[in-house]
Scaffold this active site. Structure first.
Site, PDB file in Angstrom:
ATOM      1  N   GLU A  79     112.018 -61.694 -41.391  1.00 40.92           N
ATOM      2  CA  GLU A  79     112.303 -62.597 -42.362  1.00 40.92           C
ATOM      3  C   GLU A  79     112.759 -63.118 -43.617  1.00 40.92           C
ATOM      4  O   GLU A  79     111.209 -63.534 -43.880  1.00 40.92           O
ATOM      5  CB  GLU A  79     111.800 -63.937 -41.349  1.00 40.92           C
ATOM      6  CG  GLU A  79     111.856 -64.427 -39.414  1.00 40.92           C
ATOM      7  CD  GLU A  79     111.302 -64.899 -39.228  1.00 40.92           C
ATOM      8  OE1 GLU A  79     110.596 -65.692 -39.294  1.00 40.92           O
ATOM      9  OE2 GLU A  79     111.331 -65.079 -37.955  1.00 40.92           O
ATOM     10  N   GLU A  85     113.929 -64.542 -34.940  1.00 34.54           N
ATOM     11  CA  GLU A  85     112.452 -64.767 -33.802  1.00 34.54           C
ATOM     12  C   GLU A  85     113.000 -65.819 -33.394  1.00 34.54           C
ATOM     13  O   GLU A  85     113.610 -66.885 -33.806  1.00 34.54           O
ATOM     14  CB  GLU A  85     111.420 -64.384 -34.555  1.00 34.54           C
ATOM     15  CG  GLU A  85     111.011 -63.231 -35.044  1.00 34.54           C
ATOM     16  CD  GLU A  85     109.187 -62.550 -35.157  1.00 34.54           C
ATOM     17  OE1 GLU A  85     109.354 -62.483 -34.612  1.00 34.54           O
ATOM     18  OE2 GLU A  85     109.718 -61.472 -36.353  1.00 34.54           O
TER      19      GLU A  85
HETATM   20  N1  LIG Z   1     113.238 -66.077 -43.955  1.00 31.14           N
HETATM   21  C1  LIG Z   1     112.453 -66.728 -43.619  1.00 31.14           C
HETATM   22  O1  LIG Z   1     111.758 -66.934 -42.186  1.00 31.14           O
HETATM   23  C2  LIG Z   1     110.960 -66.869 -44.737  1.00 31.14           C
HETATM   24  C3  LIG Z   1     109.481 -67.785 -44.102  1.00 31.14           C
HETATM   25  C4  LIG Z   1     109.024 -67.386 -45.067  1.00 31.14           C
HETATM   26  C5  LIG Z   1     108.938 -67.129 -46.800  1.00 31.14           C
HETATM   27  N2  LIG Z   1     110.185 -66.841 -47.070  1.00 31.14           N
HETATM   28  C6  LIG Z   1     110.560 -65.493 -47.797  1.00 31.14           C
HETATM   29  O2  LIG Z   1     108.768 -65.213 -48.540  1.00 31.14           O
HETATM   30  C7  LIG Z   1     109.268 -65.273 -49.685  1.00 31.14           C
HETATM   31  C8  LIG Z   1     107.650 -66.358 -50.698  1.00 31.14           C
HETATM   32  O3  LIG Z   1     106.867 -65.315 -50.028  1.00 31.14           O
HETATM   33  P1  LIG Z   1     105.767 -63.905 -50.994  1.00 31.14           P
HETATM   34  O4  LIG Z   1     105.850 -64.512 -51.977  1.00 31.14           O
HETATM   35  O5  LIG Z   1     104.652 -64.246 -49.907  1.00 31.14           O
HETATM   36  O6  LIG Z   1     106.842 -62.575 -50.294  1.00 31.14           O
HETATM   37  P2  LIG Z   1     105.617 -61.563 -50.349  1.00 31.14           P
HETATM   38  O7  LIG Z   1     107.459 -60.587 -50.121  1.00 31.14           O
HETATM   39  O8  LIG Z   1     105.474 -61.705 -51.927  1.00 31.14           O
HETATM   40  O9  LIG Z   1     104.311 -61.368 -49.713  1.00 31.14           O
HETATM   41  C9  LIG Z   1     104.482 -61.885 -47.984  1.00 31.14           C
HETATM   42  C10 LIG Z   1     103.468 -60.237 -47.969  1.00 31.14           C
HETATM   43  O10 LIG Z   1     103.760 -58.904 -47.585  1.00 31.14           O
HETATM   44  C11 LIG Z   1     103.084 -58.663 -48.923  1.00 31.14           C
HETATM   45  N3  LIG Z   1     103.222 -57.317 -48.928  1.00 31.14           N
HETATM   46  C12 LIG Z   1     103.757 -57.231 -50.571  1.00 31.14           C
HETATM   47  N4  LIG Z   1     104.407 -56.309 -50.746  1.00 31.14           N
HETATM   48  C13 LIG Z   1     103.986 -55.039 -50.056  1.00 31.14           C
HETATM   49  C14 LIG Z   1     104.157 -53.800 -49.187  1.00 31.14           C
HETATM   50  N5  LIG Z   1     104.981 -53.460 -50.606  1.00 31.14           N
HETATM   51  N6  LIG Z   1     104.038 -53.527 -48.087  1.00 31.14           N
HETATM   52  C15 LIG Z   1     103.561 -53.984 -46.954  1.00 31.14           C
HETATM   53  N7  LIG Z   1     103.264 -55.257 -47.874  1.00 31.14           N
HETATM   54  C16 LIG Z   1     104.056 -56.155 -48.772  1.00 31.14           C
HETATM   55  C17 LIG Z   1     102.060 -59.917 -49.191  1.00 31.14           C
HETATM   56  O11 LIG Z   1     100.842 -59.139 -49.467  1.00 31.14           O
HETATM   57  C18 LIG Z   1     102.431 -60.800 -48.095  1.00 31.14           C
HETATM   58  O12 LIG Z   1     101.409 -60.029 -46.997  1.00 31.14           O
HETATM   59  C19 LIG Z   1     110.069 -65.727 -50.326  1.00 31.14           C
HETATM   60  O13 LIG Z   1     111.033 -65.345 -50.828  1.00 31.14           O
HETATM   61  C20 LIG Z   1     110.632 -66.696 -49.526  1.00 31.14           C
HETATM   62  O14 LIG Z   1     112.499 -67.002 -48.472  1.00 31.14           O
HETATM   63  C21 LIG Z   1     111.194 -66.463 -46.136  1.00 31.14           C
HETATM   64  O1  LIG Z   2     109.369 -70.917 -45.219  1.00 31.61           O
HETATM   65  C1  LIG Z   2     109.995 -70.745 -44.287  1.00 31.61           C
HETATM   66  C2  LIG Z   2     110.010 -71.049 -42.860  1.00 31.61           C
HETATM   67  C3  LIG Z   2     110.146 -70.795 -41.865  1.00 31.61           C
HETATM   68  C4  LIG Z   2     109.802 -71.289 -40.436  1.00 31.61           C
HETATM   69  C5  LIG Z   2     109.786 -70.627 -39.629  1.00 31.61           C
HETATM   70  O2  LIG Z   2     109.908 -69.709 -39.349  1.00 31.61           O
HETATM   71  C6  LIG Z   2     109.649 -71.355 -38.462  1.00 31.61           C
HETATM   72  O3  LIG Z   2     109.966 -73.504 -38.029  1.00 31.61           O
HETATM   73  O4  LIG Z   2     109.324 -71.140 -37.688  1.00 31.61           O
END
Ligand SMILES: NC(=O)c1ccc[n+]([C@@H]2O[C@H](COP(=O)([O-])OP(=O)(O)OC[C@H]3O[C@@H](n4cnc5c(N)ncnc54)[C@H](O)[C@@H]3O)[C@@H](O)[C@H]2O)c1
Ligand SMILES: O=C/C=C/C=C(\O)C(=O)O
Length: 492
Positions: free
Chosen positions: A261, A473
């Site tokens: 996600e 999911e």
């Molecule tokens: N589609 C969705 O459901 C959803 C939901 C929430 C957030 N997001 C996205 O998440 C981002 C914000 O979250 P963030 O900044 O924590 O994301 P991020 O990708 O920087 O980090 C997410 C997690 O991945 C880990 N991580 C980073 N590099 C890694 C690697 N090489 N191997 C394994 N683990 C690694 C980090 O430590 C953290 O736990 C935004 O882009 C947002 O759109 C998507």
């Molecule tokens: O930042 C993203 C939010 C995601 C939300 C969900 O995965 C949810 O509501 O289940």
């Protein structure tokens, strides 16, 4: 005033492996983005501890957990939900200490959804039906086919910082409901509620090795050691699209199933026939909730030309009326997650000006004349006037900011919304029922809301197309990802 009575203040945050809380030799600071103060010290898991967690999980699959009936397992997960509810205030305070998110957001979304995830997936797993078919053969005999599900095994869960408990439990709950064991690596920015969840699991009697928690960073750290461990059976990840790519490369070596996600650059389409006040109220939420740090947040708004000026003015008035400040003061909007992320968002505010945007409101940082000036606050910001190819219109900013552009026809609105590298969510605001369905069916996104935003039914498929993810999911999609079906064919 900053509330200093956070339950995690000055406390050590530990890993939880094989049913025991474990300190590491190396620590990192957990910083509260409201003031920049160090809120807690986190024990980082080294590679040996990550390997121990995976091995503990493997053993647990063969122990009491693996032998538990579905009903017993689900009862235990309901106990976990009750455990979160019993410590509701601790969870809310911990989430706020890590993120600075508004009290309202923590109390009405993050923590209730943490508990709801366990209740919902316990119920869904218990009620799950598997497909069966009767197959007629040419010789007049027949066979029955039926599928049975078994757990995947040891599931690696990597979660982000924006909705820490909600997004982690969104994966932990179905994984456990399907009989797996998990090793969780929460974001380094938000270790607290994951650690509280370990306490709840422990108190609920979840057997050792079933829920393991390892703290640390991503690349060349705990996250990568976990995803690269050859003895995990699957990886489920929420975070940035680029991180998803990096994890996928590591997962490829072992051909591990992945569920991703990822990011979004979500559009809202506002038609002139909408209920104007509802569209404004919904869009204020969809742009500024959680300081714009929700993957589903709207960053692109397309408004039908006859109401364009009125819409921009009304949204700007509402943005300017948002209170920004300490979450404990009841402010509508807290800080961003960190000073580092603030630099990124402010970089986009500057870029927008360079790209020729009109900054309708915001565009900078608020001033408090207090300790909050050391925090990670930014102003809610509305931009207009950019072309469709501007980077600020194409790249995910992940802050309280949107760009608003006019459109003239339904076809143009659909084309603009779909012309994106991302495909997570869209919101459509109209009172024309036919148009609502017609446009919704053409959105290249995994989720479409009509006259709503972020209304969630946990039984529905959730996820994104294009750069926004792989797989879905939620509901049956979660049960399907977190289990392996075996089809059994019996000739009669
Ligand atoms: N589609 C969705 O459901 C959803 C939901 C929430 C957030 N997001 C996205 O998440 C981002 C914000 O979250 P963030 O900044 O924590 O994301 P991020 O990708 O920087 O980090 C997410 C997690 O991945 C880990 N991580 C980073 N590099 C890694 C690697 N090489 N191997 C394994 N683990 C690694 C980090 O430590 C953290 O736990 C935004 O882009 C947002 O759109 C998507
Ligand atoms: O930042 C993203 C939010 C995601 C939300 C969900 O995965 C949810 O509501 O289940």
């Amino acid at each position: 005033m900053t509330n200093t009575a956070y339950p995690f203040a000055q406390r050590d945050i530990l890993n939880y492996v094989d049913g025991a809380f474990v300190a590491g030799d190396v620590h990192f600071d957990n910083v509260n983005p409201v003031t920049g103060a160090v809120a807690a010290r986190v024990s980082q898991a080294d590679q040996a501890l990550v390997d121990r967690a995976v091995a503990a999980g493997r053993r647990a699959l063969k122990g009491p957990w693996g032998k538990m009936s579905q009903a017993e397992r689900c009862k235990l997960l309901v106990r976990v939900a009750e455990g979160i509810e019993a410590r509701f205030d601790d969870f809310a305070a911990a989430e706020i200490a890590d993120t600075g998110k508004s009290l309202h957001q923590a109390r009405t979304i993050d923590i209730p959804r943490g508990a709801a995830n366990f209740r919902a997936f316990a119920a869904m797993a218990e009620a799950r039906a598997m497909p069966s078919f009767r197959t007629d053969l040419p010789d007049g005999r027949s066979a029955i086919n039926y599928a049975v599900a078994r757990p995947l095994g040891v599931v690696a869960i990597i979660s982000p910082w924006n909705l820490p408990l909600l997004l982690m439990t969104w994966k932990v709950a179905p994984a456990l409901a399907c009989g797996n064991v998990v090793v969780v690596k929460p974001s380094e920015e938000t270790p607290s509620t994951a650690t509280l969840l370990a306490e709840v699991m422990d108190a609920a009697g979840v057997p050792p090795g079933v829920f393991n928690l390892v703290h640390g960073f991503g690349a060349a750290s705990t996250g990568e050691w976990l995803t690269a461990n050859p003895d995990i059976d699957a990886i489920t990840f929420t975070g940035e699209s680029a991180t998803g790519g990096a994890i996928m490369r590591v997962a490829a070596a072992g051909v591990k199933p992945v569920s991703f996600e990822l990011g979004g650059k979500n559009a809202a389409l506002v038609f002139a026939d909408c209920d104007f006040d509802e569209a404004i109220a919904g869009t204020v939420r969809s742009v500024f909730s959680n300081c714009g740090q929700v993957c589903l947040c709207t960053e692109r708004i397309y408004v039908e030309r006859p109401i364009f000026e009125r819409f921009v003015k009304a949204l700007a008035e509402r943005a300017e009326a948002l209170t920004i400040g300490d979450p404990w003061s009841g402010a509508d909007m807290g800080p961003l997650i960190s000073r580092g992320h603030r630099d990124k968002v402010l970089g986009y505010y500057d870029l927008a000006r360079e790209e020729g945007a009109t900054v309708v409101t915001g565009g900078g940082v608020p001033s408090f004349d207090s300790a909050l000036d050391q925090g990670a606050f930014v102003q809610p910001t509305i931009l207009t006037g950019l072309g469709h190819d501007a980077r600020c219109v194409r790249e995910e900013i992940f802050g309280p900011v949107c760009h608003i552009a006019p459109f003239d026809t339904e076809a143009e609105a659909i084309e603009l919304a779909n012309d994106s590298d991302y495909g997570l969510a869209a919101a459509i605001w109209t009172r024309d029922v036919g148009r609502a369905h017609r446009v919704a069916g053409q959105m290249e996104t995994g989720i479409v809301w009509v006259n709503e935003w972020f209304l969630r039914d946990l039984r529905t498929p959730f996820g994104g197309m294009k750069l926004s993810g792989i797989g879905r999911e939620g509901g049956e999609a979660s049960l399907s990802f977190y289990s392996e079906p075996t089809n059994i064919c019996v000739k009669l």
